[in-house]
Design a protein around this motif. Structure first.
Motif, PDB file in Angstrom:
ATOM      1  N   GLY A  54      19.817  -0.058   5.120  1.00 38.73           N
ATOM      2  CA  GLY A  54      19.491  -0.398   5.942  1.00 38.73           C
ATOM      3  C   GLY A  54      18.454  -0.916   6.905  1.00 38.73           C
ATOM      4  O   GLY A  54      17.855  -0.544   7.933  1.00 38.73           O
ATOM      5  N   SER A  55      17.442  -1.486   5.665  1.00 39.41           N
ATOM      6  CA  SER A  55      16.865  -2.044   5.925  1.00 39.41           C
ATOM      7  C   SER A  55      16.242  -4.117   6.266  1.00 39.41           C
ATOM      8  O   SER A  55      17.210  -3.932   5.999  1.00 39.41           O
ATOM      9  N   ASN A  56      14.975  -3.978   6.041  1.00 39.21           N
ATOM     10  CA  ASN A  56      14.707  -5.104   5.960  1.00 39.21           C
ATOM     11  C   ASN A  56      13.355  -5.617   5.245  1.00 39.21           C
ATOM     12  O   ASN A  56      12.400  -4.922   6.184  1.00 39.21           O
ATOM     13  N   LYS A  57      13.170  -7.088   4.831  1.00 34.36           N
ATOM     14  CA  LYS A  57      11.699  -7.160   4.586  1.00 34.36           C
ATOM     15  C   LYS A  57      10.785  -7.577   5.706  1.00 34.36           C
ATOM     16  O   LYS A  57       9.340  -6.486   5.678  1.00 34.36           O
ATOM     17  N   ASP A  58      10.769  -6.845   7.275  1.00 31.81           N
ATOM     18  CA  ASP A  58       9.868  -6.928   8.485  1.00 31.81           C
ATOM     19  C   ASP A  58       9.958  -5.281   8.488  1.00 31.81           C
ATOM     20  O   ASP A  58       9.082  -5.147  10.043  1.00 31.81           O
ATOM     21  N   CYS A  59      10.631  -4.232   7.636  1.00 29.13           N
ATOM     22  CA  CYS A  59      10.335  -3.227   8.316  1.00 29.13           C
ATOM     23  C   CYS A  59       9.508  -2.647   6.969  1.00 29.13           C
ATOM     24  O   CYS A  59       9.443  -1.005   6.542  1.00 29.13           O
ATOM     25  N   ILE A  60       9.239  -3.201   5.876  1.00 24.88           N
ATOM     26  CA  ILE A  60       7.803  -2.888   4.880  1.00 24.88           C
ATOM     27  C   ILE A  60       6.604  -2.860   4.601  1.00 24.88           C
ATOM     28  O   ILE A  60       5.935  -3.170   6.186  1.00 24.88           O
ATOM     29  N   LEU A  61       6.747  -1.729   4.871  1.00 26.02           N
ATOM     30  CA  LEU A  61       5.391  -1.316   5.113  1.00 26.02           C
ATOM     31  C   LEU A  61       4.052  -1.467   4.508  1.00 26.02           C
ATOM     32  O   LEU A  61       2.764  -1.440   5.033  1.00 26.02           O
ATOM     33  N   ARG A  62       4.630  -0.922   2.564  1.00 27.32           N
ATOM     34  CA  ARG A  62       3.713  -1.031   1.750  1.00 27.32           C
ATOM     35  C   ARG A  62       4.104  -1.979   0.775  1.00 27.32           C
ATOM     36  O   ARG A  62       5.221  -1.533   0.217  1.00 27.32           O
ATOM     37  N   ALA A  63       2.924  -2.553   0.110  1.00 22.81           N
ATOM     38  CA  ALA A  63       3.309  -3.226  -1.082  1.00 22.81           C
ATOM     39  C   ALA A  63       2.588  -3.082  -2.311  1.00 22.81           C
ATOM     40  O   ALA A  63       1.599  -3.371  -2.135  1.00 22.81           O
ATOM     41  N   GLU A  64       3.406  -2.249  -3.469  1.00 20.01           N
ATOM     42  CA  GLU A  64       2.260  -2.169  -4.766  1.00 20.01           C
ATOM     43  C   GLU A  64       2.309  -3.142  -5.457  1.00 20.01           C
ATOM     44  O   GLU A  64       3.704  -2.565  -5.873  1.00 20.01           O
ATOM     45  N   ILE A  65       1.568  -3.802  -6.116  1.00 18.41           N
ATOM     46  CA  ILE A  65       1.827  -5.446  -6.213  1.00 18.41           C
ATOM     47  C   ILE A  65       1.018  -4.984  -8.265  1.00 18.41           C
ATOM     48  O   ILE A  65       0.149  -4.836  -8.051  1.00 18.41           O
ATOM     49  N   VAL A 107       5.640 -10.026 -13.225  1.00 20.98           N
ATOM     50  CA  VAL A 107       5.200  -8.954 -11.935  1.00 20.98           C
ATOM     51  C   VAL A 107       6.474  -7.544 -12.092  1.00 20.98           C
ATOM     52  O   VAL A 107       7.368  -8.233 -12.108  1.00 20.98           O
ATOM     53  N   GLU A 108       5.164  -7.005 -11.364  1.00 22.33           N
ATOM     54  CA  GLU A 108       6.502  -5.366 -11.068  1.00 22.33           C
ATOM     55  C   GLU A 108       5.827  -5.242  -9.456  1.00 22.33           C
ATOM     56  O   GLU A 108       4.857  -5.277  -9.389  1.00 22.33           O
ATOM     57  N   ILE A 109       7.433  -5.050  -9.131  1.00 24.73           N
ATOM     58  CA  ILE A 109       6.305  -4.917  -7.177  1.00 24.73           C
ATOM     59  C   ILE A 109       7.082  -3.296  -6.369  1.00 24.73           C
ATOM     60  O   ILE A 109       8.609  -3.014  -6.943  1.00 24.73           O
ATOM     61  N   ILE A 110       6.408  -1.963  -6.386  1.00 24.97           N
ATOM     62  CA  ILE A 110       7.117  -1.031  -5.171  1.00 24.97           C
ATOM     63  C   ILE A 110       7.038  -1.323  -4.221  1.00 24.97           C
ATOM     64  O   ILE A 110       5.764  -1.761  -3.518  1.00 24.97           O
ATOM     65  N   PHE A 111       7.744  -0.880  -3.363  1.00 22.14           N
ATOM     66  CA  PHE A 111       7.853  -1.061  -2.069  1.00 22.14           C
ATOM     67  C   PHE A 111       8.348   0.424  -1.322  1.00 22.14           C
ATOM     68  O   PHE A 111       8.860   0.612  -1.244  1.00 22.14           O
ATOM     69  N   THR A 112       7.706   0.447  -0.297  1.00 23.50           N
ATOM     70  CA  THR A 112       8.144   1.278   0.918  1.00 23.50           C
ATOM     71  C   THR A 112       7.922   0.987   2.371  1.00 23.50           C
ATOM     72  O   THR A 112       7.387  -0.090   2.897  1.00 23.50           O
TER      73      THR A 112
END
Length: 117
Positions: A54-65, A107-112
């Motif tokens: 129930g979320s989407n990319k507009d709601c991403i707070l943080r990305a660790e790349i 590449v690896e990405i962690i999203f919050t």
């Protein structure tokens, strides 16, 4: 209450707590792709997981790349990122070079993110 999804003996791919969603590190499922292709696959997988909770990319707070070779691939990765990321709601982000679990992973990405109410 903590909700965990896609759980195995080692980790949960999605963890939700107090309307905040934590996605485990995402890598491309096609390691034959170049950095842009792998990044695009990561973005597609992230969008699927965000939608699932129930979320989407507009709601991403943080990305660790994490990029395997930052000197070679940083610019190309940023081109893919800039095309994909929300222009109205870009997240905080960090991008560093790191060794990967497989030689082919670029590449690896962690999203919050937060859930959409």
């Amino acid at each position: 209450m903590i909700t965990r999804k896609e759980v195995n003996e080692r980790m949960s791919r999605i963890v939700e707590y107090n309307n905040t969603v934590y996605l485990a590190g995402i890598v491309s499922d096609d390691k034959t792709l170049d950095i842009k292709g792998q990044a695009q696959r990561v973005f597609e997988i992230a969008e699927q997981r965000l939608k699932e909770i129930g979320s989407n990319k507009d709601c991403i707070l943080r990305a660790e790349i994490f990029v395997k070779d930052i000197y070679r691939d940083f610019s190309a990765f940023n081109e893919a990122w800039d095309f994909w990321v929300s222009k109205e709601n870009p997240p905080a982000r960090a991008c560093v070079e790191a060794n990967m679990a497989s030689a082919e992973t670029l590449v690896e990405i962690i999203f919050t993110a937060v859930k959409v109410k």
